[in-house]
Design a protein around this motif. Sequence first.
Motif, PDB file in Angstrom:
ATOM      1  N   ASP A  66       0.849  -1.180   0.000  1.00 48.33           N
ATOM      2  CA  ASP A  66       0.000   0.000   0.000  1.00 48.33           C
ATOM      3  C   ASP A  66       0.893   1.241   0.000  1.00 48.33           C
ATOM      4  O   ASP A  66       2.091   1.164   0.305  1.00 48.33           O
ATOM      5  N   PHE A  67       0.313   2.387  -0.342  1.00 47.73           N
ATOM      6  CA  PHE A  67       1.108   3.612  -0.462  1.00 47.73           C
ATOM      7  C   PHE A  67       1.770   3.966   0.865  1.00 47.73           C
ATOM      8  O   PHE A  67       2.905   4.450   0.892  1.00 47.73           O
ATOM      9  N   PHE A  68       1.083   3.733   1.980  1.00 54.99           N
ATOM     10  CA  PHE A  68       1.602   4.117   3.288  1.00 54.99           C
ATOM     11  C   PHE A  68       2.305   2.977   4.010  1.00 54.99           C
ATOM     12  O   PHE A  68       2.631   3.098   5.190  1.00 54.99           O
ATOM     13  N   ASP A  69       2.536   1.871   3.325  1.00 50.93           N
ATOM     14  CA  ASP A  69       3.185   0.733   3.963  1.00 50.93           C
ATOM     15  C   ASP A  69       4.669   1.002   4.174  1.00 50.93           C
ATOM     16  O   ASP A  69       5.262   1.919   3.595  1.00 50.93           O
ATOM     17  N   ASN A  70       5.256   0.145   5.018  1.00 41.15           N
ATOM     18  CA  ASN A  70       6.698   0.172   5.248  1.00 41.15           C
ATOM     19  C   ASN A  70       7.374  -0.534   4.081  1.00 41.15           C
ATOM     20  O   ASN A  70       7.316  -1.758   3.955  1.00 41.15           O
ATOM     21  N   LEU A  71       8.026   0.243   3.215  1.00 44.53           N
ATOM     22  CA  LEU A  71       8.624  -0.321   2.004  1.00 44.53           C
ATOM     23  C   LEU A  71       9.845  -1.175   2.297  1.00 44.53           C
ATOM     24  O   LEU A  71      10.323  -1.883   1.406  1.00 44.53           O
ATOM     25  N   ALA A  72      10.365  -1.112   3.509  1.00 40.98           N
ATOM     26  CA  ALA A  72      11.517  -1.950   3.842  1.00 40.98           C
ATOM     27  C   ALA A  72      11.177  -3.424   3.770  1.00 40.98           C
ATOM     28  O   ALA A  72      12.075  -4.272   3.614  1.00 40.98           O
ATOM     29  N   GLU A  73       9.889  -3.763   3.872  1.00 40.28           N
ATOM     30  CA  GLU A  73       9.476  -5.162   3.780  1.00 40.28           C
ATOM     31  C   GLU A  73       9.551  -5.675   2.347  1.00 40.28           C
ATOM     32  O   GLU A  73       9.530  -6.890   2.134  1.00 40.28           O
ATOM     33  N   PHE A  74       9.637  -4.784   1.361  1.00 38.12           N
ATOM     34  CA  PHE A  74       9.601  -5.203  -0.047  1.00 38.12           C
ATOM     35  C   PHE A  74      10.936  -4.964  -0.758  1.00 38.12           C
ATOM     36  O   PHE A  74      11.039  -5.198  -1.949  1.00 38.12           O
ATOM     37  N   VAL A  75      11.933  -4.463  -0.042  1.00 36.27           N
ATOM     38  CA  VAL A  75      13.235  -4.198  -0.636  1.00 36.27           C
ATOM     39  C   VAL A  75      14.208  -5.289  -0.217  1.00 36.27           C
ATOM     40  O   VAL A  75      14.165  -5.782   0.926  1.00 36.27           O
ATOM     41  N   ASP A  76      15.080  -5.659  -1.127  1.00 34.80           N
ATOM     42  CA  ASP A  76      16.055  -6.717  -0.862  1.00 34.80           C
ATOM     43  C   ASP A  76      16.984  -6.320   0.287  1.00 34.80           C
ATOM     44  O   ASP A  76      17.325  -5.146   0.457  1.00 34.80           O
ATOM     45  N   GLU A  77      17.408  -7.314   1.087  1.00 32.71           N
ATOM     46  CA  GLU A  77      18.240  -7.041   2.261  1.00 32.71           C
ATOM     47  C   GLU A  77      19.577  -6.421   1.870  1.00 32.71           C
ATOM     48  O   GLU A  77      20.095  -5.545   2.564  1.00 32.71           O
ATOM     49  N   LEU A 262       6.324  -4.717  17.010  1.00 31.53           N
ATOM     50  CA  LEU A 262       5.089  -5.487  17.202  1.00 31.53           C
ATOM     51  C   LEU A 262       3.874  -4.765  16.637  1.00 31.53           C
ATOM     52  O   LEU A 262       2.912  -5.398  16.183  1.00 31.53           O
ATOM     53  N   SER A 263       3.899  -3.446  16.657  1.00 32.13           N
ATOM     54  CA  SER A 263       2.778  -2.691  16.088  1.00 32.13           C
ATOM     55  C   SER A 263       2.821  -2.642  14.568  1.00 32.13           C
ATOM     56  O   SER A 263       1.864  -2.190  13.949  1.00 32.13           O
ATOM     57  N   GLY A 264       3.927  -3.104  13.976  1.00 31.75           N
ATOM     58  CA  GLY A 264       4.044  -3.087  12.527  1.00 31.75           C
ATOM     59  C   GLY A 264       4.648  -1.824  11.962  1.00 31.75           C
ATOM     60  O   GLY A 264       4.783  -1.703  10.737  1.00 31.75           O
ATOM     61  N   PHE A 265       5.042  -0.889  12.832  1.00 28.82           N
ATOM     62  CA  PHE A 265       5.619   0.360  12.325  1.00 28.82           C
ATOM     63  C   PHE A 265       7.057   0.138  11.850  1.00 28.82           C
ATOM     64  O   PHE A 265       7.496   0.763  10.892  1.00 28.82           O
ATOM     65  N   TYR A 266       7.818  -0.729  12.567  1.00 32.10           N
ATOM     66  CA  TYR A 266       9.157  -1.132  12.146  1.00 32.10           C
ATOM     67  C   TYR A 266       9.104  -2.568  11.669  1.00 32.10           C
ATOM     68  O   TYR A 266       8.250  -3.362  12.099  1.00 32.10           O
ATOM     69  N   ILE A 267      10.027  -2.931  10.775  1.00 35.95           N
ATOM     70  CA  ILE A 267      10.106  -4.322  10.336  1.00 35.95           C
ATOM     71  C   ILE A 267      10.743  -5.155  11.451  1.00 35.95           C
ATOM     72  O   ILE A 267      11.490  -4.646  12.302  1.00 35.95           O
ATOM     73  N   ASP A 268      10.460  -6.428  11.428  1.00 35.35           N
ATOM     74  CA  ASP A 268      10.908  -7.327  12.486  1.00 35.35           C
ATOM     75  C   ASP A 268      12.313  -7.819  12.158  1.00 35.35           C
ATOM     76  O   ASP A 268      12.505  -8.801  11.435  1.00 35.35           O
ATOM     77  N   TYR A 332      11.449  10.309   0.872  1.00 41.43           N
ATOM     78  CA  TYR A 332      11.194   9.168   1.743  1.00 41.43           C
ATOM     79  C   TYR A 332      11.635   9.522   3.162  1.00 41.43           C
ATOM     80  O   TYR A 332      12.439  10.441   3.372  1.00 41.43           O
ATOM     81  N   ILE A 333      11.110   8.752   4.119  1.00 40.94           N
ATOM     82  CA  ILE A 333      11.580   8.804   5.515  1.00 40.94           C
ATOM     83  C   ILE A 333      12.169   7.446   5.837  1.00 40.94           C
ATOM     84  O   ILE A 333      11.455   6.432   5.835  1.00 40.94           O
ATOM     85  N   ILE A 343      18.114  -0.950   8.673  1.00 43.72           N
ATOM     86  CA  ILE A 343      16.976  -0.087   8.370  1.00 43.72           C
ATOM     87  C   ILE A 343      15.717  -0.689   8.980  1.00 43.72           C
ATOM     88  O   ILE A 343      15.411  -1.876   8.781  1.00 43.72           O
ATOM     89  N   LEU A 344      15.004   0.115   9.731  1.00 46.56           N
ATOM     90  CA  LEU A 344      13.782  -0.344  10.387  1.00 46.56           C
ATOM     91  C   LEU A 344      12.528   0.025   9.611  1.00 46.56           C
ATOM     92  O   LEU A 344      11.501  -0.645   9.747  1.00 46.56           O
ATOM     93  N   ALA A 345      12.579   1.105   8.831  1.00 46.11           N
ATOM     94  CA  ALA A 345      11.380   1.524   8.098  1.00 46.11           C
ATOM     95  C   ALA A 345      11.786   2.427   6.946  1.00 46.11           C
ATOM     96  O   ALA A 345      12.762   3.187   7.033  1.00 46.11           O
TER      97      ALA A 345
END
Length: 831
Positions: A66-77, A262-268, A332-333, A343-345
């Motif tokens: 989604d537009f407001f999602d944490n893009l770190a979950e979709f970028v390669d490590e 845990l709230s989903g704001f940062y990646i795990d 980006y932030i 990177i957390l977010a």
Amino acid sequence: MAVERVLGTENNPDIIESGSAVEIIPEQSRSEAISESDNIVVMNDEVLLDEQIASELANMENETEDFFDNLAEFVDESELSKLASNLIDSIHGDLESRSEWEKTYTDGLKYLGMKFDDSRSQPFQGSSGVIHPILAEATTQFQAQAYKELLPAKGPVKTQILGARTVQTESQAERVQEFMNYYIMNVMQDYDPELDQLLFYLPLAGSCFKKIYFDFVLQRAISKFIPPEDLIVPYEAPDMSSAERITHSITMSRNEIKKQQLSGFYIDVDIPEGSYESRDEVTTEIDEIEGTSPSYTEDRNRTIYEVHTILDLEGFEDKDDMGEPTGLKLPYIVTIDEQSNQILAIRRNYNPNDPTKNKINYFVQYKFLPGLGFYGLGLSHMIGGISKATTSILRQLIDAGTLANLPAGFKARGMRIRDEADPLQPGEFRDIDTTGGSLRENLIPLPIKEPSNVLMQLLGLLVDSGKRFASIGDMNVGDMNQAMPVGTTVALLERGTKVMSAIHKRLHYSQRLEFNLLAKVFADYLPPEYPYDTGSGTREIKISDFDDRIDIVPVSDPNIFSQSQRITMAQELLQMVQSNPEIHGPTGIYEAYYRMYSALGVDNVDALLQPPADNTPKPLDAGIENSGLLLGQPAQAFAEQNHEAHVQAHQSLFLTQVVKDNPQLQSLIISHVMQHLQFFASQIAEQQMPPEMQEQIAQVQMQMQQVTPEEAQQIQLQIQMMLDQMSSPILAELTTQFMESISQSNQGDPLVAIRQQELELKDKELDMDQEQFDAKQQMQLQTSALDTQMQQQRLDMQKAIADDKLQLAIERMQQQAELKLMELQSKLKGN
């Protein structure tokens, strides 16, 4: 490629019959479908997809983020690790570029004088470690003045209407002002201490920052103070709006990071436990001033960098209309854990509906002095040298006094004094064993002088210079001569406060930016209608109220920064109004006193100061108007009155004997009746106006709300001219009818006829007197003309006689000259 499905039965492919039992296959999840897509067999060199399958895969791809999602979950490590390293290296470079600014700021903190240094051993053990308080005095006085002006008790916000003023916009402005003051003073409970702390840091560092955002945990807007050492920008950044990288350094514990994960704001991701790292110089100096030290038992040692930057992120590139990457970097932030370099977010920092994709700004910079670059200059930079010099001179004076009061020196070897290590007490005499000789010969004191008067004078000069620059000198406004002109008083006041006035204008500008960012937060996160309770009842704000028609500004005056200045200005205004009250109108004295009481901070001024009587004319009944007319008082007609009834009542008054015998009352009544006839004619004209013209005028009046006041006034004049053209004939007819009615009434009255004859005789007498006067004037003119003619004739005759005498004299002179010439000739011939 052909895809073959062999699932379930013919009627339901998700159900498989197994004997008498029925097995239901659960629906695949999105991740399972994606993983199974890797097992699709590719036959030959051609890929054949069913249209339905292609559509499902496309929808699946669009739903991955989604537009407001944490893009770190979709970028390669590996890409995340590379990005984190680059950003941290850039941040360290930014810190290095401002090292000199930090050093000056740190030195200024040392000379605040909040920590007494009692361990000095130079120039001798126990020498003075006192610090001159000039820097602390300037800081605290500025903080006290600015805090009261920027955050008054009734709230710091006021509103201004942009464009045409209407009832709707005035009500909207009042709602926005009341809500924002309520929210800041009651809901945002941290706003007051945060601003208080900012105003203490500002004169020391020269720059401080506010971060305005919506906190989803607290479910309210936040305006957070950021110390200058915690906000990092590149060396080449000129200001906040054009800086391509703004880094907010945040200290967090591992537990707080885990909560955000845990709230989903940062990646795990795993955050390793690390040892406590060294602090920067600014933080270390602040801890020493406060007398605190970090606790190593608490794991609050994580430095989180929240980087507001621009990136060309792989997989999320900016694309043109053809779907090709443009290479443009987008805002980006990026949130990074410094110790673990992870990177957390990563989140987009622009509005999804913004075609230009401009960054969203969250920060406001407060400056004490503008400086030469991004960071402002404070008192540490401007009078830090004076603070060092005054501290050094003060310590020298104290040390000189200490040495003069407790002298030291040399003694002869072998000389013994009982308890020589202890100082002598008052009234005590000790035994001395000498080697011989007098005490003067065995004791030689050091040549210590008393504290120098030159150093005292130099200290006073430096202190005065520092106070004059920081504008903390006492303003002796009360000692000024009361008879001094107003301009002189204002000039002296401005001369002594011009530095502080300029600083206050910068604070006013920054606070205005802060309130506008806060209004945008309200517009984005408040519900469409937000009710709230105040001391005066329930109020309601609408999200639509925060639009471009209302400008939000601080309630403080950018030209006045202290109550003493405000009182002085109000006092001078009061003296000016009292000196000439006639030219200031009926409310001039009242307004001047009202401003004076307001400047003094008096509550409920209306209960103390009674406003002047309202002498504005108001609509009256016809009988009351008649009573006033009989007393010779003019009356005023109004559009909403019953003009026909008023005209009849005034006509009856006109026909009374009292009015008939008084021509002045007659003219007064006729003048007032003409006003009613004008309004009556306008009403008739509006009733007789064609419907098409009425609709046209109504449309024009609706458009008047969207234009400037000058244009609206011109349109109103044009409409009035159209109405006058239609009402003028009607007014002429009504006037004729009224004049005929009162003249016919006067003809039937014998007393009026006698009075008329008397007036005619009086007119004839006046005409005869005028004729006699004209005849006398004509005779006087003729006599004057005859006298003038006779005087001219006398002058002509005298001139002729004078000319004849002159001619005779000339002839005689010629004859005498000829005779003289003849005598000379005869003499010459005789010789």
